[in-house]
Design an enzyme around this catalytic site. Structure first.
Site, mmCIF file in Angstrom:
data_model
loop_
_atom_site.group_PDB
_atom_site.id
_atom_site.type_symbol
_atom_site.label_atom_id
_atom_site.label_comp_id
_atom_site.label_asym_id
_atom_site.label_seq_id
_atom_site.Cartn_x
_atom_site.Cartn_y
_atom_site.Cartn_z
ATOM 1 N N HIS A 118 9.186 1.129 4.441
ATOM 2 C CA HIS A 118 10.049 2.592 4.564
ATOM 3 C C HIS A 118 9.793 3.061 6.003
ATOM 4 O O HIS A 118 9.119 2.502 6.738
ATOM 5 C CB HIS A 118 9.418 3.322 3.562
ATOM 6 C CG HIS A 118 8.073 3.884 3.732
ATOM 7 N ND1 HIS A 118 7.607 4.383 4.888
ATOM 8 C CD2 HIS A 118 7.167 3.532 3.187
ATOM 9 C CE1 HIS A 118 6.346 4.890 4.690
ATOM 10 N NE2 HIS A 118 5.869 3.885 3.645
ATOM 11 N N GLU A 124 3.334 1.933 -3.274
ATOM 12 C CA GLU A 124 2.082 1.710 -2.494
ATOM 13 C C GLU A 124 0.690 2.123 -3.196
ATOM 14 O O GLU A 124 0.787 2.370 -4.298
ATOM 15 C CB GLU A 124 2.061 2.671 -1.393
ATOM 16 C CG GLU A 124 0.854 2.840 -0.278
ATOM 17 C CD GLU A 124 0.733 1.369 0.392
ATOM 18 O OE1 GLU A 124 0.308 0.244 0.020
ATOM 19 O OE2 GLU A 124 1.322 1.355 1.712
#
EC number: 3.1.3.73
Length: 202
Positions: free
Chosen positions: A8, A81
């Site tokens: 990202h 994550e």
């Protein structure tokens, strides 16, 4: 099969130096620009599907990278994550005195100590390995775009290359870049790491 790996774009938490696992943190203007640049770099990449983290910073990045393209998307929690629990959106300077004992234990033995009310590295590794085991479900695809996070992508590379999980630190996945792993008959080869080049068919 080729796995195209994209982290990202830059987030507000990245800029502030905060632990950001599952906590929402938006892309900065720079992060949006990084994703738009990847849209240009990967314009001709023949993605069959995109596999994306549940977290909005990854989903926003994926939308920008694939803008104007109709690529089937799968949202997978295995690509989230690592979860830092009570340490989410906290700076390490604060943790050294606000949660000193647990933070010191984690810094000393990050592979086995667990962030307070969070996810330890061993559990995180098992989660990423579950994702690897699911890749067979996409055996009909030649090109999978994976949009995720540094921890996940670094660990994914290490484990696909049959290296120990702790070897993830050898593979820092940068923002605004693309990487690629080719898998043939169960054998993975890291072909590209952190490229800022335009991809063109060979």
């Amino acid at each position: 099969m080729r796995l195209w790996l994209v982290r990202h774009g830059e987030t507000e938490a990245n800029v502030a130096g905060l632990y950001s696992g599952h906590a929402p943190t938006p892309l900065t203007e720079k992060g949006i620009g990084q994703a738009k640049t990847l849209h240009t770099l990967l314009r001709h990449a023949p993605f069959d599907r995109v596999l994306c983290s549940e977290l909005e910073r990854a989903r926003h990045t994926a939308r920008l990278v694939l803008e104007g393209r109709d690529v089937p998307q799968h949202i997978l929690p295995e690509l989230n994550e690592m979860y830092f629990g009570d340490w989410e959106m906290r700076h390490h300077r604060d943790l050294t005195h606000e949660d000193a004992e647990s933070y010191a234990a984690w810094c000393t033995d990050w592979q086995n100590a667990v962030p307070t009310n969070g996810e330890g590295f061993q559990a995180f590794t098992r989660r990423v390995e579950r994702f690897i085991s699911r890749l067979d479900a996409f055996s009909d695809c030649q090109n999978l775009l994976i949009v995720s996070h540094q921890g996940v992508l670094s660990l994914l590379i290490a484990r696909l290359l049959t290296m120990p999980a702790a070897s993830l630190w050898h593979f820092r996945v940068e923002q605004g870049c693309w990487s690629a792993i080719d898998i043939c008959e169960g054998f993975a080869t890291l072909k590209v790491l952190n490229s800022r080049a335009v991809w063109r068919p060979e």
